[in-house]
Motif scaffolding. Structure first.
Motif, short mmCIF file in Angstrom:
data_model
loop_
_atom_site.label_atom_id
_atom_site.label_comp_id
_atom_site.label_asym_id
_atom_site.label_seq_id
_atom_site.Cartn_x
_atom_site.Cartn_y
_atom_site.Cartn_z
N PRO A 1 0.85 -0.97 -0.15
CA PRO A 1 -0.11 -0.01 0.14
C PRO A 1 0.96 1.21 0.10
CG PRO A 1 -0.06 -1.06 2.06
CD PRO A 1 0.67 -1.90 1.16
N ASP A 2 0.45 2.14 -0.70
CA ASP A 2 1.16 3.65 -0.73
C ASP A 2 0.87 4.58 0.69
OD1 ASP A 2 2.45 5.78 -1.31
OD2 ASP A 2 1.27 6.55 -3.22
N ARG A 3 1.89 4.43 1.18
CA ARG A 3 1.68 5.09 2.57
C ARG A 3 2.76 6.35 2.62
NH1 ARG A 3 2.12 0.25 6.73
NH2 ARG A 3 0.06 -0.86 6.51
N SER A 4 3.09 7.11 1.71
CA SER A 4 4.23 8.01 1.31
C SER A 4 3.34 9.55 1.61
CB SER A 4 4.46 7.78 -0.16
OG SER A 4 3.90 8.26 -1.10
N SER A 5 4.21 10.25 2.01
CA SER A 5 3.81 11.79 1.89
C SER A 5 3.66 12.32 0.65
CB SER A 5 4.79 12.37 2.94
OG SER A 5 6.10 12.76 1.83
N ASP B 1 9.44 7.79 7.20
CA ASP B 1 8.18 7.71 7.28
C ASP B 1 7.51 8.45 6.04
OD1 ASP B 1 7.68 6.28 9.36
OD2 ASP B 1 7.21 7.72 10.93
N ASP B 2 8.17 9.50 5.48
CA ASP B 2 7.62 9.92 4.39
C ASP B 2 7.72 9.21 2.97
OD1 ASP B 2 7.62 12.29 5.48
OD2 ASP B 2 9.95 13.05 5.16
N HIS C 1 7.30 5.64 3.43
CA HIS C 1 6.45 4.60 3.86
C HIS C 1 6.23 4.84 5.30
CE1 HIS C 1 4.30 0.92 2.92
NE2 HIS C 1 4.68 0.41 4.13
N ARG C 2 5.07 5.43 5.61
CA ARG C 2 4.61 5.42 7.04
C ARG C 2 4.63 4.15 7.76
NH1 ARG C 2 0.32 7.24 5.93
NH2 ARG C 2 -1.07 5.56 6.45
N SER C 3 5.23 4.13 8.95
CA SER C 3 5.12 2.86 9.79
C SER C 3 3.72 2.59 10.25
CB SER C 3 6.33 2.97 10.66
OG SER C 3 6.27 4.00 11.63
#
Length: 458
Positions: A304-308, A452-453, A455-457
């Protein structure tokens, strides 16, 4: 997967050439060769039977007439071993080293976005650092060492030599002719899209060719075939490679493919091998562990895309799957897998042993490169998610990767699961390695703060 890697896998860039006879002597005055058949038949090609004697001395190279006869008899022998008929002759073309290098100039992909994406895939494997373009590594691998190949687009064998009458290794000729036979009988195109799937497909293509080549050489050694002596070799280009793990990755189909082909032939004869062209292996796991073919298919790993908002994925392609063989190459290049492991307990007809406890539980993976900014000012990172057969397998991989980061890549532990490799190192970046059950996720970013930017943990 790299379009460049796909191109290199599509043609056989190994030693090639050709040879043949000046005359056709008979064993004694009363013996005669069988008459040429009225129509083409298995074990006979262009006027030569597979067991026919030919007088060839290629110590000073082979002229065109010799080459034609040597190719014809080798075609007949490949037919005899493989049990498949050539539909048409296979011409041999000789080009100079300068012509070959000029033709390879177009191999380098001009798409800057694609090359940046591809560099991240190989960087995720810790095989090619930030200071190197993977295209340069491929140039190093293939540059001056290629002596010939089979071109499916031209339907011919191409010999690279500055000699007017070049010689050719007999097993290489047999190998390249198997590729021509495959092309005529099954086609060499593939719809595989990932690095792992393309290497797996080549496991059948190269495995079949290497297997037949070795069966051919066994007949030469035992005296079943009267074989043309090879010309003295100059030893090739030689020299140490800057990224030997890239070579080990590319070589997986040549090493592990023959063992799968041998296994299939034992299961159901040549028909079972033929069937694998329409149902190709789906992963290098199935090459390394033939018992996994065809039923143990890879897990589809979602990321899943969890980027900023500042970080984005590439559009086409977006992700890749690198597979078990590439992981073995990663751990081997950095020394986590001992050098001697490759030469121990090799399979039937295999050159190396790609089976190792730290990677044998592979179930699937996906590498997703990211970028921040454009052009020369862009920063890059990636998310590499892997799935394993068991929790124990996932723990072994995570521990091995963390050890590799710290002991071999120069990483320093910042906090639980987080590491920083100094910027003056080839893999100078921040890494986060986490495991949850059978899933291990590796996140890479230029700095610890940017992890985290990308891929947010959580």
């Amino acid at each position: 997967m790299s379009r460049r890697l796909a191109l290199l896998l599509a043609v056989v860039l190994v030693v090639s050439g050709c040879a043949a006879p000046t005359a056709r002597p008979t064993p004694d005055a009363d013996w005669q060769w069988p008459d040429d058949p009225a129509t083409d038949r298995l074990g006979w090609e262009n006027g030569y039977w597979y067991n026919e004697s030919i007088a060839v001395d290629q110590s000073d190279g082979l002229n065109e007439t010799e080459r034609e006869a040597f190719v014809a008899r080798t075609m007949a022998r490949v037919e005899h071993i493989r049990g498949l008929e050539f539909e048409r002759s296979v011409p041999v073309k000789v080009i100079s080293r300068a012509e070959f290098r000029e033709s390879r100039g177009g191999d380098r992909d001009p798409d800057a976005d694609y090359r940046a994406w591809n560099n991240q895939v190989w960087e995720a494997l810790l095989l090619v650092g930030e200071d190197t373009d993977v295209s340069d590594v491929f140039d190093e691998l293939y540059g001056g060492a290629v002596q010939g190949y089979y071109s499916s687009s031209e339907e011919r064998i191409v010999v690279v030599s500055d000699a007017e009458t070049p010689a050719i290794d007999r097993t290489t000729l047999a190998h390249e002719l198997v590729h021509a036979l495959q092309d005529q009988q099954f086609g060499l195109s593939s719809d595989a899209r990932t690095q792992d799937a393309q290497l797996a497909r080549q496991g059948i293509v190269e495995g079949d060719a290497r297997y037949v080549e070795q069966l051919y050489e066994e007949r030469c050694a035992s005296g079943v075939f009267e074989c043309v002596a090879n010309a003295p070799s100059d030893g090739g280009a030689g020299g140490a490679l800057s990224a030997p793990g890239v070579f080990l990755t590319i070589y997986a189909p040549y090493s592990e493919g023959p063992t799968l082909v041998d296994d299939l032939r034992r299961r159901g004869g040549w028909d079972a091998v033929d069937g694998a062209y329409s149902r190709s292996p789906e992963s290098t796991e199935q090459l390394i562990h033939p018992e996994a073919y065809p039923d143990e298919t890879p897990v589809d790993v979602a990321v899943p895309d969890r980027s900023s908002a500042e970080w984005s994925r590439f559009s086409s392609p977006e992700s890749d799957t690198v597979g078990e063989a590439s992981m073995v190459a990663m751990f081997w290049q950095h020394g986590y897998i001992e050098r001697s492991h490759l030469r121990t307990k090799t399979g039937n007809y295999s050159a190396y042993n790609y089976d190792h406890p730290v990677t044998a539980g592979w179930g699937g993976d996906r590498v997703v490169p990211y970028r921040h900014g454009e052009g020369d000012d862009a920063d890059y990172g990636y998310v590499w998610a892997t799935e394993w057969d068991t929790v124990a397998d996932a723990k072994k991989f995570a521990a091995a990767y963390r050890t590799t980061l710290q002991l071999y890549v120069g990483g320093q532990r910042v906090s639980e699961g987080v590491y920083r490799v100094p910027d003056d190192r080839p893999f100078g970046d921040a890494f986060r390695v986490t495991r949850e059950g059978t899933r291990v996720v590796i996140v890479n970013a230029p700095t610890v703060e940017e992890l985290d930017d990308v891929h947010r943990s959580g």
